[in-house]
Design an enzyme around this catalytic site. Structure first.
Site, PDB file in Angstrom:
ATOM      1  N   ALA A 227       0.870  -1.245   0.002  1.00 21.06           N
ATOM      2  CA  ALA A 227       0.307  -0.032  -0.196  1.00 21.06           C
ATOM      3  C   ALA A 227       0.703   1.092   0.019  1.00 21.06           C
ATOM      4  O   ALA A 227       2.060   1.000   0.382  1.00 21.06           O
ATOM      5  CB  ALA A 227      -0.906   0.063   1.282  1.00 21.06           C
ATOM      6  N   ASP A 228       0.248   2.329  -0.441  1.00 18.65           N
ATOM      7  CA  ASP A 228       0.959   3.624  -0.563  1.00 18.65           C
ATOM      8  C   ASP A 228      -0.140   4.727  -0.005  1.00 18.65           C
ATOM      9  O   ASP A 228      -1.018   4.650  -0.635  1.00 18.65           O
ATOM     10  CB  ASP A 228       2.001   3.879  -1.718  1.00 18.65           C
TER      11      ASP A 228
END
Ligand SMILES: Cc1cn([C@H]2C[C@H](O)[C@@H](COP(=O)(O)OP(=O)(O)OP(=O)(O)O)O2)c(=O)[nH]c1=O
Length: 202
Positions: free
Chosen positions: A69-70
């Site tokens: 994820a970012d």
């Protein structure tokens, strides 16, 4: 088996709330926005790269599914990642003061031969912050290691005058979108028992 490719304690804590067992892989993917790269494309790319790096580390594990994820904070055409230093944190908070910004989080799920992604965009409005409030918050140390130099789940919750979108998305892992992705991959989520209770207790 699910693996979280992340060094972020927040993501660990958030994923655990979905009541799914998972392992953790520490990946180190450079986070550099290419010149002119649209913020959404950048967040999507980095999330995909984190998941891909995790899958590479799990290559010998049959059936591994990896989540990456970012999260980035976007103000006009500026993208705020984690502050470089105290001065950078102060500058980010001064820019966010009294204005609305977007928080974009992307979640990527990959396994051998399969890949899916979800995107979550939230709108956060900060109250006006005076220099003393910014200095005190930066001195607390919390802004470091956090996109936009703040933690909605920490001392910055008092700065948030309005939130439209996903609280968990702002914190780093949008749980609704992640739940949907996991189910698409046949991974059943659930509800962990509250701390201090035993599973099945009424
Ligand atoms: C906006 C915001 C971000 N954050 C955090 C979540 C992420 O940890 C971080 C954004 O940086 P990321 O680069 O998305 O994540 P990370 O480097 O911390 O972890 P990894 O890449 O190993 O998964 O900012 C908060 O904790 N609260 C907030 O309100």
């Amino acid at each position: 088996m699910l693996h979280l490719a992340s060094q972020s304690p927040r993501r660990r804590e958030l994923l655990a709330r979905l009541g799914v067992p998972f392992g953790v892989i520490e990946v180190d993917v450079p986070e550099e926005r290419a010149p002119g790269e649209p913020p959404e494309d950048y967040v999507r790319r980095v999330a995909r790269e984190k998941a891909g790096a995790g899958l590479l580390a799990m290559v010998a594990v049959p059936g591994a599914v990896v989540l990456g994820a970012d999260t980035e904070v976007v103000l006009d055409d500026r993208v705020f990642g984690k502050p470089r230093d105290v001065a950078d944190a102060v500058e980010m908070l001064e820019s966010l003061s009294g204005r609305s910004h977007d928080v974009i989080s992307a979640v990527s799920l990959v396994s051998a031969g399969r890949e899916a992604q979800a995107l979550c965009r939230s709108r956060v409005t900060f109250a006006e912050l005076d220099a003393a409030a910014i200095a005190a918050y930066v001195a607390s140390g919390e802004p470091m290691g956090r996109a936009g130099a703040y933690a909605i789940q920490g001392g910055a919750e008092r700065f948030v005058a309005r939130l439209e979108g996903s609280y968990s998305g702002v914190m780093g892992l949008p749980l609704h979108e992640t739940d949907v992705l996991l189910r698409q991959f046949g991974i059943a989520t659930g509800f962990p028992p509250p701390p201090g209770t035993t599973k099945g207790a009424s």
